[in-house]
Structures are given as C-alpha cells and as structure tokens.
Design a protein around this motif. Structure first.
Motif, PDB file in Angstrom:
ATOM      1  N   ALA A  74       0.834  -1.202   0.000  1.00 13.42           N
ATOM      2  CA  ALA A  74       0.000   0.000   0.000  1.00 13.42           C
ATOM      3  C   ALA A  74       0.869   1.252   0.000  1.00 13.42           C
ATOM      4  CB  ALA A  74      -0.938  -0.010   1.205  1.00 13.42           C
ATOM      5  N   ALA A  75       1.474   1.507  -1.142  1.00 17.43           N
ATOM      6  CA  ALA A  75       2.298   2.697  -1.345  1.00 17.43           C
ATOM      7  C   ALA A  75       2.384   2.934  -2.849  1.00 17.43           C
ATOM      8  CB  ALA A  75       3.688   2.492  -0.754  1.00 17.43           C
ATOM      9  N   PRO A  76       2.659   4.172  -3.250  1.00 15.89           N
ATOM     10  CA  PRO A  76       2.776   4.453  -4.691  1.00 15.89           C
ATOM     11  C   PRO A  76       3.891   3.635  -5.343  1.00 15.89           C
ATOM     12  CG  PRO A  76       2.630   6.494  -3.420  1.00 15.89           C
ATOM     13  CD  PRO A  76       2.812   5.378  -2.433  1.00 15.89           C
ATOM     14  N   SER A  77       3.643   3.168  -6.549  1.00 12.89           N
ATOM     15  CA  SER A  77       4.620   2.320  -7.235  1.00 12.89           C
ATOM     16  C   SER A  77       5.957   3.028  -7.445  1.00 12.89           C
ATOM     17  CB  SER A  77       4.061   1.819  -8.570  1.00 12.89           C
ATOM     18  OG  SER A  77       3.744   2.910  -9.409  1.00 12.89           O
ATOM     19  N   ASP A  78       5.958   4.333  -7.708  1.00 14.10           N
ATOM     20  CA  ASP A  78       7.229   5.034  -7.910  1.00 14.10           C
ATOM     21  C   ASP A  78       8.032   5.117  -6.616  1.00 14.10           C
ATOM     22  OD1 ASP A  78       5.332   6.844  -6.897  1.00 14.10           O
ATOM     23  OD2 ASP A  78       6.282   8.573  -7.851  1.00 14.10           O
ATOM     24  N   THR A  79       7.360   5.246  -5.479  1.00 11.10           N
ATOM     25  CA  THR A  79       8.046   5.246  -4.184  1.00 11.10           C
ATOM     26  C   THR A  79       8.716   3.894  -3.953  1.00 11.10           C
ATOM     27  OG1 THR A  79       6.505   6.838  -3.231  1.00 11.10           O
ATOM     28  CG2 THR A  79       7.715   5.442  -1.676  1.00 11.10           C
ATOM     29  N   ILE A  80       7.977   2.828  -4.208  1.00  7.74           N
ATOM     30  CA  ILE A  80       8.497   1.467  -4.021  1.00  7.74           C
ATOM     31  C   ILE A  80       9.697   1.227  -4.938  1.00  7.74           C
ATOM     32  CG2 ILE A  80       7.973  -0.989  -4.282  1.00  7.74           C
ATOM     33  CD1 ILE A  80       5.008  -0.183  -3.595  1.00  7.74           C
ATOM     34  N   TYR A  81       9.546   1.570  -6.200  1.00  9.93           N
ATOM     35  CA  TYR A  81      10.625   1.331  -7.163  1.00  9.93           C
ATOM     36  C   TYR A  81      11.877   2.122  -6.791  1.00  9.93           C
ATOM     37  CZ  TYR A  81      13.081   0.291 -11.429  1.00  9.93           C
ATOM     38  OH  TYR A  81      14.019  -0.162 -12.319  1.00  9.93           O
ATOM     39  N   ASN A  82      11.702   3.362  -6.371  1.00 12.30           N
ATOM     40  CA  ASN A  82      12.859   4.180  -5.997  1.00 12.30           C
ATOM     41  C   ASN A  82      13.604   3.602  -4.801  1.00 12.30           C
ATOM     42  OD1 ASN A  82      12.693   6.045  -8.084  1.00 12.30           O
ATOM     43  ND2 ASN A  82      11.296   7.359  -6.962  1.00 12.30           N
ATOM     44  N   ILE A  83      12.891   2.988  -3.869  1.00 11.76           N
ATOM     45  CA  ILE A  83      13.545   2.331  -2.729  1.00 11.76           C
ATOM     46  C   ILE A  83      14.354   1.138  -3.237  1.00 11.76           C
ATOM     47  CG2 ILE A  83      13.157   0.958  -0.635  1.00 11.76           C
ATOM     48  CD1 ILE A  83      10.691   2.807  -0.125  1.00 11.76           C
ATOM     49  N   ILE A  84      13.758   0.342  -4.116  1.00 14.26           N
ATOM     50  CA  ILE A  84      14.451  -0.840  -4.656  1.00 14.26           C
ATOM     51  C   ILE A  84      15.710  -0.426  -5.423  1.00 14.26           C
ATOM     52  CG2 ILE A  84      14.280  -2.720  -6.348  1.00 14.26           C
ATOM     53  CD1 ILE A  84      11.249  -2.853  -5.576  1.00 14.26           C
ATOM     54  N   GLY A 122      11.595   2.092 -13.731  1.00 17.51           N
ATOM     55  CA  GLY A 122      10.366   2.423 -13.028  1.00 17.51           C
ATOM     56  C   GLY A 122       9.449   1.236 -12.807  1.00 17.51           C
ATOM     57  N   ARG A 123       9.736   0.114 -13.462  1.00 16.70           N
ATOM     58  CA  ARG A 123       8.899  -1.086 -13.324  1.00 16.70           C
ATOM     59  C   ARG A 123       9.696  -2.349 -13.026  1.00 16.70           C
ATOM     60  NH1 ARG A 123       7.067  -5.320 -16.460  1.00 16.70           N
ATOM     61  NH2 ARG A 123       5.203  -6.235 -15.569  1.00 16.70           N
ATOM     62  N   ARG A 124      10.811  -2.555 -13.735  1.00 18.08           N
ATOM     63  CA  ARG A 124      11.544  -3.818 -13.581  1.00 18.08           C
ATOM     64  C   ARG A 124      13.042  -3.565 -13.469  1.00 18.08           C
ATOM     65  NH1 ARG A 124      12.559  -8.727 -17.128  1.00 18.08           N
ATOM     66  NH2 ARG A 124      12.207  -7.329 -18.872  1.00 18.08           N
ATOM     67  N   LEU A 125      13.654  -4.220 -12.471  1.00 16.10           N
ATOM     68  CA  LEU A 125      15.077  -4.111 -12.200  1.00 16.10           C
ATOM     69  C   LEU A 125      15.630  -5.522 -12.025  1.00 16.10           C
ATOM     70  CD1 LEU A 125      16.791  -1.612  -9.921  1.00 16.10           C
ATOM     71  CD2 LEU A 125      17.069  -4.013  -9.372  1.00 16.10           C
ATOM     72  N   ILE A 126      16.830  -5.771 -12.555  1.00 14.83           N
ATOM     73  CA  ILE A 126      17.426  -7.101 -12.486  1.00 14.83           C
ATOM     74  C   ILE A 126      18.832  -7.002 -11.904  1.00 14.83           C
ATOM     75  CG2 ILE A 126      18.172  -9.121 -13.801  1.00 14.83           C
ATOM     76  CD1 ILE A 126      16.108  -8.330 -15.940  1.00 14.83           C
ATOM     77  N   GLU A 127      19.123  -7.876 -10.934  1.00 17.97           N
ATOM     78  CA  GLU A 127      20.475  -8.035 -10.405  1.00 17.97           C
ATOM     79  C   GLU A 127      21.043  -9.316 -11.015  1.00 17.97           C
ATOM     80  OE1 GLU A 127      19.418  -6.290  -5.958  1.00 17.97           O
ATOM     81  OE2 GLU A 127      20.173  -8.341  -6.159  1.00 17.97           O
ATOM     82  N   ILE A 128      22.156  -9.199 -11.739  1.00 16.25           N
ATOM     83  CA  ILE A 128      22.779 -10.356 -12.379  1.00 16.25           C
ATOM     84  C   ILE A 128      24.060 -10.692 -11.623  1.00 16.25           C
ATOM     85  CG2 ILE A 128      23.764 -11.292 -14.499  1.00 16.25           C
ATOM     86  CD1 ILE A 128      22.004  -9.165 -15.983  1.00 16.25           C
ATOM     87  N   ASP A 129      24.114 -11.895 -11.050  1.00 16.03           N
ATOM     88  CA  ASP A 129      25.299 -12.341 -10.317  1.00 16.03           C
ATOM     89  C   ASP A 129      26.415 -12.648 -11.301  1.00 16.03           C
ATOM     90  OD1 ASP A 129      26.994 -13.241  -8.292  1.00 16.03           O
ATOM     91  OD2 ASP A 129      26.236 -15.291  -8.456  1.00 16.03           O
ATOM     92  N   VAL A 175       7.618  -4.134 -10.269  1.00 16.73           N
ATOM     93  CA  VAL A 175       6.634  -3.319  -9.550  1.00 16.73           C
ATOM     94  C   VAL A 175       5.512  -2.993 -10.524  1.00 16.73           C
ATOM     95  CG1 VAL A 175       6.227  -1.188  -8.258  1.00 16.73           C
ATOM     96  CG2 VAL A 175       8.460  -2.331  -8.112  1.00 16.73           C
ATOM     97  N   ASP A 176       4.306  -3.522 -10.257  1.00 18.93           N
ATOM     98  CA  ASP A 176       3.136  -3.276 -11.106  1.00 18.93           C
ATOM     99  C   ASP A 176       2.150  -2.393 -10.363  1.00 18.93           C
ATOM    100  OD1 ASP A 176       3.796  -4.811 -13.436  1.00 18.93           O
ATOM    101  OD2 ASP A 176       3.473  -6.619 -12.238  1.00 18.93           O
ATOM    102  N   ASP A 177       1.916  -1.202 -10.916  1.00 19.13           N
ATOM    103  CA  ASP A 177       1.001  -0.240 -10.311  1.00 19.13           C
ATOM    104  C   ASP A 177      -0.425  -0.786 -10.299  1.00 19.13           C
ATOM    105  OD1 ASP A 177       0.130   2.143  -9.185  1.00 19.13           O
ATOM    106  OD2 ASP A 177      -0.170   3.095 -11.142  1.00 19.13           O
ATOM    107  N   ARG A 178      -1.079  -0.731  -9.144  1.00 13.18           N
ATOM    108  CA  ARG A 178      -2.476  -1.166  -9.019  1.00 13.18           C
ATOM    109  C   ARG A 178      -3.423   0.017  -8.921  1.00 13.18           C
ATOM    110  NH1 ARG A 178      -3.850  -6.363  -7.310  1.00 13.18           N
ATOM    111  NH2 ARG A 178      -5.539  -5.422  -6.128  1.00 13.18           N
ATOM    112  N   ALA A 229       0.694  -1.144  -5.143  1.00 16.65           N
ATOM    113  CA  ALA A 229       1.422  -1.828  -6.212  1.00 16.65           C
ATOM    114  C   ALA A 229       1.671  -3.279  -5.823  1.00 16.65           C
ATOM    115  CB  ALA A 229       2.748  -1.132  -6.489  1.00 16.65           C
ATOM    116  N   ASP A 230       1.701  -4.144  -6.843  1.00 16.00           N
ATOM    117  CA  ASP A 230       2.123  -5.528  -6.640  1.00 16.00           C
ATOM    118  C   ASP A 230       3.623  -5.567  -6.890  1.00 16.00           C
ATOM    119  OD1 ASP A 230      -0.409  -6.516  -6.121  1.00 16.00           O
ATOM    120  OD2 ASP A 230      -0.798  -7.028  -8.209  1.00 16.00           O
ATOM    121  N   VAL A 231       4.367  -6.120  -5.939  1.00 17.06           N
ATOM    122  CA  VAL A 231       5.812  -6.231  -6.069  1.00 17.06           C
ATOM    123  C   VAL A 231       6.159  -7.716  -6.114  1.00 17.06           C
ATOM    124  CG1 VAL A 231       8.052  -5.658  -5.072  1.00 17.06           C
ATOM    125  CG2 VAL A 231       6.115  -4.085  -4.787  1.00 17.06           C
ATOM    126  N   THR A 232       6.899  -8.109  -7.143  1.00 18.56           N
ATOM    127  CA  THR A 232       7.292  -9.507  -7.319  1.00 18.56           C
ATOM    128  C   THR A 232       8.805  -9.617  -7.294  1.00 18.56           C
ATOM    129  OG1 THR A 232       5.338  -9.935  -8.679  1.00 18.56           O
ATOM    130  CG2 THR A 232       7.150 -11.518  -8.852  1.00 18.56           C
TER     131      THR A 232
END
Length: 184
Positions: free
Chosen positions: A13-23, A78-85, A96-99, A104-107
């Motif tokens: 329960a937070a704006p998707s841009d806030t969540i993505y910026n934290i990630i 703003g939606r998808r970020l990948i960490e490659i080992d 992060v999918d804005d609802r 937002a749904d975060v996977t």
C-alpha cells in the motif's frame, strides 16, 4: 542442470514510484529492506542507483556463506530491475506493477539451477524454501520502508508547547507506532 523459478508477490500500500525508488537505491536500501540475518558485507562498488550499479555481499544460510557480486540492469525503468550475479550468472528480478489508488504488486523472482537426481532434488527443495522465506521478509521490510518516509518529524519547541514536569504522554510517530515521552 535443472532450472526452476522461485517467485513471491505481495501487494504494498504505497505508490509504485516510491516502491521502485527504494528498490533502485542501493546506497540506502540494504539497511532498510534486506534481512540482516541472511545478508552481510553489502558494498556498492560502482553507481548506487539503478542501471549500472555494481554490488557485492555475502548470503548467509544453513551455516554457510556465499559471495555474490552483481551488476544491476533496468530493462523497464520504473517497473523492472534485475540483479545479475557475475559469479554464477543467476539473476534476481524485481517487478513493480502499479495497481492504482496508491498501491502496487511487487514480485521478487529468481531462477535457481541444480544438479539432476536426488541430491539436486534436495538442493532445489532447500533453496526454494530459503528463497521464499528471504523474499517474504524482504517484501515485508520493503512495505514498512515504503509506508514510512525517510524524513525526520519536526521537533516541537518547548516554548511553543509545554507539559507539566514529570508527566508521561504518548504520541504517534509517523502513524505507525506509539512512543512514550517524559516531559522535563
């Protein structure tokens, strides 16, 4: 080698841009969202926000530690970020999918590989169980962090607001927890 996917999704329960910026904020996120019982020695080697960031850390579980060194890509900023080992080639995806309505749904998703046969089956079982637990804890910490702004509440001047000496008053801190404050 056998490959499977471990995935955990949570609605936050937070704006998707806030969540993505934290990630995407690798300078501050580890202390806010990574479970410290599993992660240690987190270092930003290059960058610090999103695409091109290079990180390293230790993952501690089942009495052992494993070194990870990763580079960050943003195929959908703003939606998808990948960490490659860089050691194993494994990758972890944050989506992060804005609802709408401030949610937002975060996977968190990761591909895991193991050897075929019984030993591989046991390894897959343990790894999948561990990753689900880590991802769940990480999403819980992310949700807390997204709901709690990283700003300091303004202090109240004693000249503007006074309490009787020795009295105890409760007040809400950012609407999430109560703190007891003893007046001077």
């Amino acid at each position: 080698m056998r490959t499977e996917v471990v995935e955990v999704t949570r609605t936050i329960a937070a704006p998707s841009d806030t969540i993505y910026n934290i990630i995407a904020d690798y300078r501050n996120r580890p202390s806010r969202t990574l479970p410290t019982r599993y992660f240690s020695g987190f270092v930003v080697e290059e960058g610090g926000f999103g695409e091109g960031t290079r990180i390293r850390y230790m993952l501690n579980a089942y009495g052992t530690s494993r070194f990870y060194q990763a580079v960050v890509e943003e195929p959908e900023p703003g939606r998808r970020l990948i960490e490659i080992d860089l050691v194993s080639g494994a990758y972890k995806t944050y989506t992060v999918d804005d609802r709408g309505l401030g949610g937002a749904d975060v996977t968190l998703r990761m591909r895991v590989s193991s050897e075929p046969g019984w030993s591989g089956a046991i390894e897959r079982l343990l790894i999948k169980r561990l990753l689900r637990k880590i991802f769940s804890e990480e999403l819980t910490l992310l949700a807390r962090s997204a709901r709690r702004p990283a700003i300091q509440a303004p202090s109240i001047s004693s000249a503007a607001f006074s309490l009787p000496a020795g009295s105890v008053h409760a007040w809400l801190d950012q609407g999430t927890r109560a703190r007891l404050v003893e007046a001077p």
